[in-house]
Write an enzyme that holds these catalytic residues in place. Sequence first.
Site, PDB file in Angstrom:
ATOM      1  N   SER A 174       9.805  22.569  32.055  1.00 10.75           N
ATOM      2  CA  SER A 174      10.043  22.082  33.424  1.00 10.75           C
ATOM      3  C   SER A 174      11.300  22.741  33.962  1.00 10.75           C
ATOM      4  O   SER A 174      12.080  23.319  33.201  1.00 10.75           O
ATOM      5  CB  SER A 174      10.257  20.562  33.361  1.00 10.75           C
ATOM      6  N   TYR A 215      14.028  12.857  29.827  1.00 12.65           N
ATOM      7  CA  TYR A 215      13.132  13.933  30.279  1.00 12.65           C
ATOM      8  C   TYR A 215      13.799  15.294  30.072  1.00 12.65           C
ATOM      9  O   TYR A 215      13.209  16.218  29.514  1.00 12.65           O
ATOM     10  CB  TYR A 215      12.767  13.706  31.752  1.00 12.65           C
TER      11      TYR A 215
END
Length: 276
Positions: A143, A156
């Site tokens: 990401s 995350y």
Amino acid sequence: VKDIDEKLAVVTGAGSGIGQATALALAGAGAAVAVCDLDRAAAGRTADRIQDLGGRASAHQVDVSSEVEMRALVDAVMSEHGVADIVVNNAGIMSDIAAAAEVPLSQFRRVMEVNFWGVVHGSLLFLPHLLGRPSAHIVNVSSNAGLVAYARMAPYNSSKFAVRGFTETLRMELQGTPVGVTAVFPGSTKTSLLSSPVVDDERRRSLQAWSESNWGRSPEAVADAIVRAIRKDRARALSGLDSTLLDLIVRVAPGSYSRLLARPINTFFARAAAKR
Ligand SMILES: NC(=O)c1ccc[n+]([C@@H]2O[C@H](COP(=O)([O-])OP(=O)(O)OC[C@H]3O[C@@H](n4cnc5c(N)ncnc54)[C@H](O)[C@@H]3O)[C@@H](O)[C@H]2O)c1
């Protein structure tokens, strides 16, 4: 893998979003697809769509965080299709948008188990089968949050940095073998990621509404980048101007980017909070 036609691709998290778009894109390029998702019905819907379009697909219910279930998935794919050529470890969940010290450790652990261990399981458990093919490829989805640290996203962020480290190591180790390895860094993409099960209910609804109306590229754009990376054996695939800019900022100012980005990131999250 230069020619995807007739290859067998395994895609995790293929019931929605980037995984679904990637499964459809690979099927469109001629691959048979093992569509895997925690959500059995969602996996079935993606497999049905591929079949309706004239492609070949099987649907598999699996929790990527479970070693036992992932071993069973490898067995199911091998007995159903006989081979595996491409594995896209895409399944992932978002953590709550909160300061690291406020996130329950159980949530932190769950995000690591799905986002990081899911990728490790998918890569290493399929690897012996991939090594036996003339040409094969592993794609691991990181990401923006694997390129740059954000405030209020520690689980995350940690999981996506870990995916990047693991994937880059794997690529180095597999040089000279038939297996190529790509790390993917999608920018903001319109999917249901913010409905992740670990995010608090009320916040989830408002974040989702906000993300749908405000930001993101299409999952198909990320899928295109993934297919191109497989064909060209790219080490990394960035998707979106935000990824490209963040990557540049971190390279230019590795020691001071957190100070440079603190204000824009705070403004970004304050806007999200205002929508709640
Ligand atoms: N949407 C974005 O802006 C964005 C940006 C960068 C990276 N990503 C990454 O892209 C990947 C795909 O996310 P998305 O945006 O398409 O979200 P999504 O929520 O639409 O899709 C994720 C899919 O993974 C499945 N899943 C969740 N936990 C699972 C588990 N334990 N085992 C198996 N399947 C599981 C879900 O059921 C869902 O179908 C994730 O790794 C995410 O972190 C997304």
